[in-house]
Design a protein around this motif. Structure first.
Motif, short mmCIF file in Angstrom:
data_model
loop_
_atom_site.label_atom_id
_atom_site.label_comp_id
_atom_site.label_asym_id
_atom_site.label_seq_id
_atom_site.Cartn_x
_atom_site.Cartn_y
_atom_site.Cartn_z
N TRP A 68 5.68 11.97 9.19
CA TRP A 68 6.71 10.99 9.46
C TRP A 68 6.49 9.83 8.66
CZ3 TRP A 68 4.24 6.69 11.08
CH2 TRP A 68 2.98 6.95 11.54
N TRP A 69 5.34 9.74 8.09
CA TRP A 69 4.90 8.59 7.18
C TRP A 69 6.03 8.43 6.09
CZ3 TRP A 69 3.15 4.28 8.11
CH2 TRP A 69 2.56 3.21 7.00
N GLY A 70 6.35 9.69 5.40
CA GLY A 70 7.38 9.80 4.40
C GLY A 70 6.55 9.22 3.20
N ASP A 71 7.33 8.64 2.30
CA ASP A 71 6.90 8.15 1.07
C ASP A 71 6.34 6.65 1.05
OD1 ASP A 71 9.28 7.10 1.43
OD2 ASP A 71 9.98 7.71 -0.74
N ARG A 72 6.01 6.18 2.22
CA ARG A 72 5.61 5.04 2.31
C ARG A 72 4.36 4.78 1.68
NH1 ARG A 72 8.10 6.44 7.04
NH2 ARG A 72 9.78 5.17 7.71
N SER A 73 3.62 3.32 1.60
CA SER A 73 2.48 3.38 1.02
C SER A 73 1.22 4.01 1.47
CB SER A 73 2.36 1.71 0.94
OG SER A 73 1.04 1.34 0.77
N MET A 74 0.56 4.59 0.66
CA MET A 74 -0.55 5.28 1.00
C MET A 74 -1.58 4.20 1.10
SD MET A 74 -2.36 7.97 1.34
CE MET A 74 -1.83 9.64 0.71
N ARG A 75 -1.47 3.25 0.44
CA ARG A 75 -2.44 2.43 0.57
C ARG A 75 -2.58 1.57 2.19
NH1 ARG A 75 -2.44 -2.40 -1.79
NH2 ARG A 75 -4.74 -2.81 -2.04
N LEU A 76 -1.31 1.31 2.49
CA LEU A 76 -1.02 0.82 3.91
C LEU A 76 -1.55 1.88 4.71
CD1 LEU A 76 -0.39 -1.32 5.92
CD2 LEU A 76 2.14 -0.55 5.62
N TRP A 77 -1.31 3.18 4.62
CA TRP A 77 -1.51 4.29 5.45
C TRP A 77 -3.40 4.52 5.87
CZ3 TRP A 77 0.14 7.53 9.25
CH2 TRP A 77 -0.91 8.52 9.66
N VAL A 78 -4.16 4.25 4.44
CA VAL A 78 -5.51 4.21 4.69
C VAL A 78 -5.90 2.87 5.09
CG1 VAL A 78 -5.77 6.25 3.00
CG2 VAL A 78 -5.96 3.73 2.17
#
Length: 154
Positions: A68-78
């Protein structure tokens, strides 16, 4: 001194994001907040802090990105994965710090967190990455959102 004291250290969010991306297709990565792999592997399992009941694995949190996170920022995810449990360092002392492991989920804990069996410790996460995570998450200006800290509920 143990062999785990010499694990590599992830210095920033870019490095952590690259690691998560590299492992995405092959292994389950988790972040665990503790004094480190040596004691955790010796102990083998977490305990429920309310009842003292031993759990079937160690409490940890997945680093894998949800669809569901899609192509959003990996930096923000971690960043948010680190930010969610940063209070553990203050609750349990300065020896508690985050480290990354490859593991397999063996259950769910009392807070619905994954319980894992460690297959391999991977790296420590530096304070610089934690500070970067805090700044990035707080820059989102999301009122009413914050770490999963029970201290405020007391």
């Amino acid at each position: 001194m143990t062999v785990y004291d010499n694990l590599p250290t992830i210095a920033d969010l870019d490095e952590l994001a690259e690691l998560v991306t590299a492992y995405a297709a092959k292994d389950q990565l988790f972040v665990r907040w503790s004094a480190g792999p040596a004691g955790d592997l010796r102990q083998g399992a977490s305990r429920d802090s309310l009842t003292g009941v031993p759990l079937p694995g160690l409490s940890a949190n997945p680093l894998a990105v949800e669809p569901w996170w899609g192509d959003r920022s990996m930096r923000l995810w971690v960043a948010r994965r680190l930010y969610d449990y940063r209070h553990l360092r203050y609750e349990h002392g300065t020896t508690v710090r985050p480290w990354v492991l490859v593991g397999s989920q063996c259950g769910r804990g009392p807070d619905n967190e994954p319980l894992v069996r460690v297959r391999r410790p991977v790296a420590w996460i530096a304070d610089t990455a934690l500070i970067e995570a805090e700044h990035l998450v707080e820059a989102q200006n999301a009122a009413g959102w914050g770490p999963l800290d029970r201290r405020g509920a007391r």
